[in-house]
Enzyme design. Sequence first.
Site, PDB file in Angstrom:
ATOM      1  N   HIS A  37      32.987  45.579  44.310  1.00 35.02           N
ATOM      2  CA  HIS A  37      34.289  45.924  43.753  1.00 35.02           C
ATOM      3  C   HIS A  37      34.937  47.179  44.474  1.00 35.02           C
ATOM      4  CE1 HIS A  37      32.726  43.902  39.670  1.00 35.02           C
ATOM      5  NE2 HIS A  37      32.931  43.434  40.682  1.00 35.02           N
ATOM      6  N   ASP A  73      31.514  39.563  47.628  1.00 37.71           N
ATOM      7  CA  ASP A  73      31.707  38.963  46.096  1.00 37.71           C
ATOM      8  C   ASP A  73      33.330  38.325  45.982  1.00 37.71           C
ATOM      9  OD1 ASP A  73      31.491  39.017  43.429  1.00 37.71           O
ATOM     10  OD2 ASP A  73      32.148  41.185  43.039  1.00 37.71           O
ATOM     11  N   ASP A  80      26.189  34.372  43.605  1.00 35.39           N
ATOM     12  CA  ASP A  80      27.039  35.572  43.375  1.00 35.39           C
ATOM     13  C   ASP A  80      26.595  36.954  43.343  1.00 35.39           C
ATOM     14  OD1 ASP A  80      29.683  37.100  42.868  1.00 35.39           O
ATOM     15  OD2 ASP A  80      29.449  36.639  40.660  1.00 35.39           O
ATOM     16  N   GLU A 105      36.449  34.885  37.462  1.00 34.73           N
ATOM     17  CA  GLU A 105      35.186  35.746  37.168  1.00 34.73           C
ATOM     18  C   GLU A 105      35.276  37.039  36.942  1.00 34.73           C
ATOM     19  OE1 GLU A 105      31.320  37.621  37.532  1.00 34.73           O
ATOM     20  OE2 GLU A 105      32.986  37.701  38.886  1.00 34.73           O
ATOM     21  N   GLU A 106      35.822  37.718  37.577  1.00 36.18           N
ATOM     22  CA  GLU A 106      36.116  39.239  37.671  1.00 36.18           C
ATOM     23  C   GLU A 106      36.513  39.732  36.277  1.00 36.18           C
ATOM     24  OE1 GLU A 106      34.198  40.916  39.494  1.00 36.18           O
ATOM     25  OE2 GLU A 106      34.165  39.985  41.279  1.00 36.18           O
ATOM     26  N   HIS A 118      32.759  32.203  42.584  1.00 36.47           N
ATOM     27  CA  HIS A 118      33.849  32.359  42.090  1.00 36.47           C
ATOM     28  C   HIS A 118      34.796  32.522  43.217  1.00 36.47           C
ATOM     29  CE1 HIS A 118      33.942  36.854  42.231  1.00 36.47           C
ATOM     30  NE2 HIS A 118      32.804  36.424  41.716  1.00 36.47           N
TER      31      HIS A 118
END
Lengths: 465, 465
Positions: free
Chosen positions: B424, B292, B352, B326-327, B280
């Site tokens: 994140h 990520d 991912d 995606e998130e 992503h």
Amino acid sequence: MLCSLRCLAAATMLCHTAAQAQPMFSAADLQTSTALARAAEQSGLAYELVDSLVTEIGPRPAGSANDARAVAWALARLKALGFSNVRAEEVPLRAWKRGEAHAHLTAPFPQPIVMAALGNSVATPKEGLHAEVAYYADLEALKADTSERAKGKIVFIDQKTERTKDARGYARAVAARGAGPAEAAKRGALALAIRSIGTDRDRLAHTGATRYAEGVAPIPALAVSVPDADLIARLQRYGKPLKMHLSLQAEGGIAGTSHNVIAEIPGSDKADEIVMIGAHLDSWDLGPGAVDDGAGVGIVTAAAQLILDSGAKPRRTIRVVLFANEENGFDGALGYAAKYKDQVHQFVGESDLGAGLVYRFQSRVRPEALPVVRAIAEQLAPLNIALGSNEGTPGPDAGLLMRRNAWPALELSQDGSDYFDWHHTANDTLDKIDPLKLRQNVGAWAVMSWLAAQSHISFGPMPKP
Amino acid sequence: MLCSLRCLAAATMLCHTAAQAQPMFSAADLQTSTALARAAEQSGLAYELVDSLVTEIGPRPAGSANDARAVAWALARLKALGFSNVRAEEVPLRAWKRGEAHAHLTAPFPQPIVMAALGNSVATPKEGLHAEVAYYADLEALKADTSERAKGKIVFIDQKTERTKDARGYARAVAARGAGPAEAAKRGALALAIRSIGTDRDRLAHTGATRYAEGVAPIPALAVSVPDADLIARLQRYGKPLKMHLSLQAEGGIAGTSHNVIAEIPGSDKADEIVMIGAHLDSWDLGPGAVDDGAGVGIVTAAAQLILDSGAKPRRTIRVVLFANEENGFDGALGYAAKYKDQVHQFVGESDLGAGLVYRFQSRVRPEALPVVRAIAEQLAPLNIALGSNEGTPGPDAGLLMRRNAWPALELSQDGSDYFDWHHTANDTLDKIDPLKLRQNVGAWAVMSWLAAQSHISFGPMPKP
């Protein structure tokens, strides 16, 4: 290393003499030393004290309300532990206060920058400043620059900090923080930014004191986190102008006070001679100061408490000193040096390199006292502590006292391999401390302090360097 | 594990059959596979792409200006690499935007708290809110609470995340983030705070999407850093009311668009069947999204580029898909699933889980295709990749496609032991990536994609779970 025959002969004679010498300590004193080391293995006090300090007080920059709360905390805890002559000695100081600060790159690509003002930094104008970045690989590169390249720019020093067991990597890098702003200002820079003086790769900036040179107008100074410094270094490769917007609020020169907090175990026949074991009570403002220097506060206090609770009466007075404002001016150490300059100090020592294991014992004593140092080293050996040189340095406050008052010093060198991962950052939290490692520290400080207090031989004055 | 005689006999027959079967791939296809694995050892492209993405774009939350810049970046890079049918396919979405947020404890001791709003959180009132904290050890404890304890309070869920090689530890903990706010809101809480879903001990909060339940008014939701969660847990022990002031600004439901970015290597005799390898393109807003999912973008793109540059023509069309959002909503995957639902997919896969080594190869294919899977596994074995089960899960976007369209899937399981240290957070930066590990990933994806494209046997439809 070469060694002449004469040198070999002299070494042999020394060994011979030492072997025939009287024991340095009585059997009772050695028994107490062994008992202290054993008791330390069960002592949870050092960890409990750091926990309490960081949980109940948190960040405690000198002169702040939290600093005053920390002083009250220390007085209460030291009294409750049963020490004598527990007192707070006032220390005047000039405080510095952080305000809001933000930075971001505007060219060649927009990017946020994680940063923190260095201690004592002046502010930018309210609206901030926006300028091109002049990149220097290290402080030497900036010092060597006789061109006009820095003029009107934000100077960036990409000084890297090497990970070492002792503080050597830090010591080599930290001049970029201390002297960088003045060097940049001299060259007409608008501001000075450095790669954080730290060994981590976290998105957290390392603060720390900087200073300005007389006759040069001060400029705002900041550290960017290590990954942000990496970003700036990568952007250099694009060969395009790099621009930063910087807004940094701060206020310096605020008249304030703090206190050295002192507790004692009074001596017997040599009560007027002092065994001084210290740490500093203040911390930087970004984090709660667990490893810097809550750990030291816990270690030296718990070591003294072990001696107190052993019931053994030391010959010299054992004094715990929790110094004020080590981080930004050494006001506590300076005050202590002046107030006690005429009092004989058997040694000064300080625990201020975090919470790692002690691996080495060093001294700075007159040559006549070296046999005592060796005898203490024998008692520290079971704790996995090796004897180092007679050129020890006893931590920042104690080092100042040693140099200023020619007091002898003892050093318990901690493994500081990970200390500069967290030093002066928000990440300096309790989880970075291993309670079991603290116990070894406490044992080492108790044994060393006890035996130095009992020695028939005086350690001072400090030998000339 | 029990095994009947009949079962043993069947297993023996299977082995026998497999030994006598025709080879799954031609010698030429296997030669290409070996050449791809070797070429990957020298390929710097994956790292170069991640470097470029995080350095030139940085954080790229879906719907933001940086997200649009990332889409433009991807189109330009994929075209420059020589792929066919490079395109951006529009994806409508509802964006969420973080504002200023602050929290601090006011009782039993004043303490700053490092925190971050969870994605989709609603805001507090402008002046913030100040309330007692109701502590729960984990989400189950909150769910089990039928009392009024949470009412009018800030609920804190102290859910811990276990470090595991796969994402199992994360999967077990993350419900606290997804379902915590709704559970707290149902009980009349004013706000919901969680211990960051992360395995680190850094003073950086982990964001991530949360959701609210229908019929329950949404409440502000945030994660505190792991050391701050430790602090809150310690403060519980004091048995005194714990109070927090919380101010959190955020805006949700912003109509926006993003794009799936797609590139292909057209197939030959089976060009209408798709081998889909994805990652992503979006990231959370706190960091530049290196692991990520910059790493995934680099890996699958570089793997496809190796096939392209090998000159070998695949039978099926190899399609790289860089998914949008995606998130926070899977809008890209949902759009792709709808748009391509009638197109045969040989398999869907996604990288991912960061930049760790691939240690396992798994599938979700019809039983008839398992011999092909085993034959692919033989080619992956030299890369230190073991064959797992036929219950693989191919990453979040590809997993959605697999479930929704019954498309078969292949999975290359990465060692994610450290992935949730940075996931994140602001700490998700380029330095967390080891370029050498990326090369092994690229080799694995190239080998797997190539062989799946050449297989005489179709993988689908996905077997029923």
